[in-house]
Design an enzyme around this catalytic site. Structure first.
Site, PDB file in Angstrom:
ATOM      1  N   ASN A  53     126.147 -29.096  -6.820  1.00  0.00           N
ATOM      2  CA  ASN A  53     125.147 -28.716  -7.817  1.00  0.00           C
ATOM      3  C   ASN A  53     124.455 -27.416  -7.375  1.00  0.00           C
ATOM      4  O   ASN A  53     123.294 -27.407  -6.965  1.00  0.00           O
ATOM      5  CB  ASN A  53     124.135 -29.854  -8.009  1.00  0.00           C
ATOM      6  CG  ASN A  53     123.255 -29.643  -9.208  1.00  0.00           C
ATOM      7  OD1 ASN A  53     123.174 -28.539  -9.749  1.00  0.00           O
ATOM      8  ND2 ASN A  53     122.585 -30.698  -9.627  1.00  0.00           N
ATOM      9  N   GLU A  86     117.537 -35.267  -2.143  1.00  0.00           N
ATOM     10  CA  GLU A  86     118.975 -35.119  -1.952  1.00  0.00           C
ATOM     11  C   GLU A  86     119.535 -34.485  -3.213  1.00  0.00           C
ATOM     12  O   GLU A  86     119.075 -34.765  -4.313  1.00  0.00           O
ATOM     13  CB  GLU A  86     119.673 -36.470  -1.744  1.00  0.00           C
ATOM     14  CG  GLU A  86     119.404 -37.134  -0.415  1.00  0.00           C
ATOM     15  CD  GLU A  86     118.162 -38.014  -0.414  1.00  0.00           C
ATOM     16  OE1 GLU A  86     117.712 -38.379   0.676  1.00  0.00           O
ATOM     17  OE2 GLU A  86     117.631 -38.326  -1.502  1.00  0.00           O
ATOM     18  N   TYR A 118     115.955 -25.135  -5.797  1.00  0.00           N
ATOM     19  CA  TYR A 118     115.197 -25.690  -4.680  1.00  0.00           C
ATOM     20  C   TYR A 118     114.946 -24.641  -3.599  1.00  0.00           C
ATOM     21  O   TYR A 118     113.831 -24.533  -3.081  1.00  0.00           O
ATOM     22  CB  TYR A 118     115.912 -26.912  -4.094  1.00  0.00           C
ATOM     23  CG  TYR A 118     116.087 -28.046  -5.084  1.00  0.00           C
ATOM     24  CD1 TYR A 118     115.077 -28.392  -5.976  1.00  0.00           C
ATOM     25  CD2 TYR A 118     117.259 -28.782  -5.132  1.00  0.00           C
ATOM     26  CE1 TYR A 118     115.232 -29.425  -6.883  1.00  0.00           C
ATOM     27  CE2 TYR A 118     117.421 -29.824  -6.028  1.00  0.00           C
ATOM     28  CZ  TYR A 118     116.409 -30.139  -6.906  1.00  0.00           C
ATOM     29  OH  TYR A 118     116.566 -31.165  -7.810  1.00  0.00           O
ATOM     30  N   ILE A 140     114.965 -35.593 -10.962  1.00  0.00           N
ATOM     31  CA  ILE A 140     114.323 -34.546 -11.760  1.00  0.00           C
ATOM     32  C   ILE A 140     115.380 -34.061 -12.739  1.00  0.00           C
ATOM     33  O   ILE A 140     116.493 -33.710 -12.334  1.00  0.00           O
ATOM     34  CB  ILE A 140     113.735 -33.411 -10.893  1.00  0.00           C
ATOM     35  CG1 ILE A 140     113.003 -32.387 -11.764  1.00  0.00           C
ATOM     36  CG2 ILE A 140     114.783 -32.792 -10.002  1.00  0.00           C
ATOM     37  CD1 ILE A 140     112.114 -31.437 -10.980  1.00  0.00           C
TER      38      ILE A 140
END
Length: 158
Positions: free
Chosen positions: A115, A110, A122, A76
């Protein structure tokens, strides 16, 4: 995301003709970008692949593999100039909806443990840490001198 920005956006299935635009974006946001072959193989395998357009220009994309009742988000991405505007959330919301339409019970992904902005996104969408995959990614030379980087496996019950 502003209402004006949202009105200028469109999502559509990724096509082979999109590879040029994607291959311009991908190496600008990853230290170890996907290759054209990775994208082509994903399309040829029938993975759910989408592009995000702003004024007819590709500014993001996402690819997901469906296996039985599980969705696995593979990639993404939002182009650097358009990051931090809520577009990653917009694209992720779309992928979650696609997963639900395919009757997925869970979505997995994952993410590099370094990050933090992606992990924050998320978590804000309900994903939870499930495990750490040691040495999953090649290390980003800007962050690490050598070696490999861990990945956080995250999951979302749909």
């Amino acid at each position: 995301m502003s209402a004006v920005l949202a009105q200028a956006l469109a999502l559509r299935p990724m096509q082979m003709e999109d590879m040029e635009a994607i291959m311009v974006i991908e190496p600008t946001i990853y230290s170890h970008p996907w290759t054209r072959g990775n994208f082509v193989d994903s399309l040829n395998s029938g993975y759910s692949a989408w592009v995000l357009l702003q004024q007819q220009k590709i500014i993001g994309y996402a690819l997901m593999m469906m296996v039985l009742d599980e969705a696995h988000l593979l990639n993404i991405s939002v182009a650097k100039p358009q990051q931090k505007q809520g577009l990653g959330r917009y694209l992720l919301t779309h992928m979650i909806e696609i997963s639900k339409r395919h009757k997925a019970a869970n979505m997995f992904l994952e993410v590099r443990t370094s990050n933090l902005s992606a992990i924050t996104l998320y978590e804000s969408m309900g994903f939870c840490e499930m495990a750490i995959r040691r040495g999953y990614y090649p290390a980003d030379p800007v962050i690490f001198k050598s070696g490999r980087e861990d990945a956080m496996l995250m999951g979302l019950a749909l």
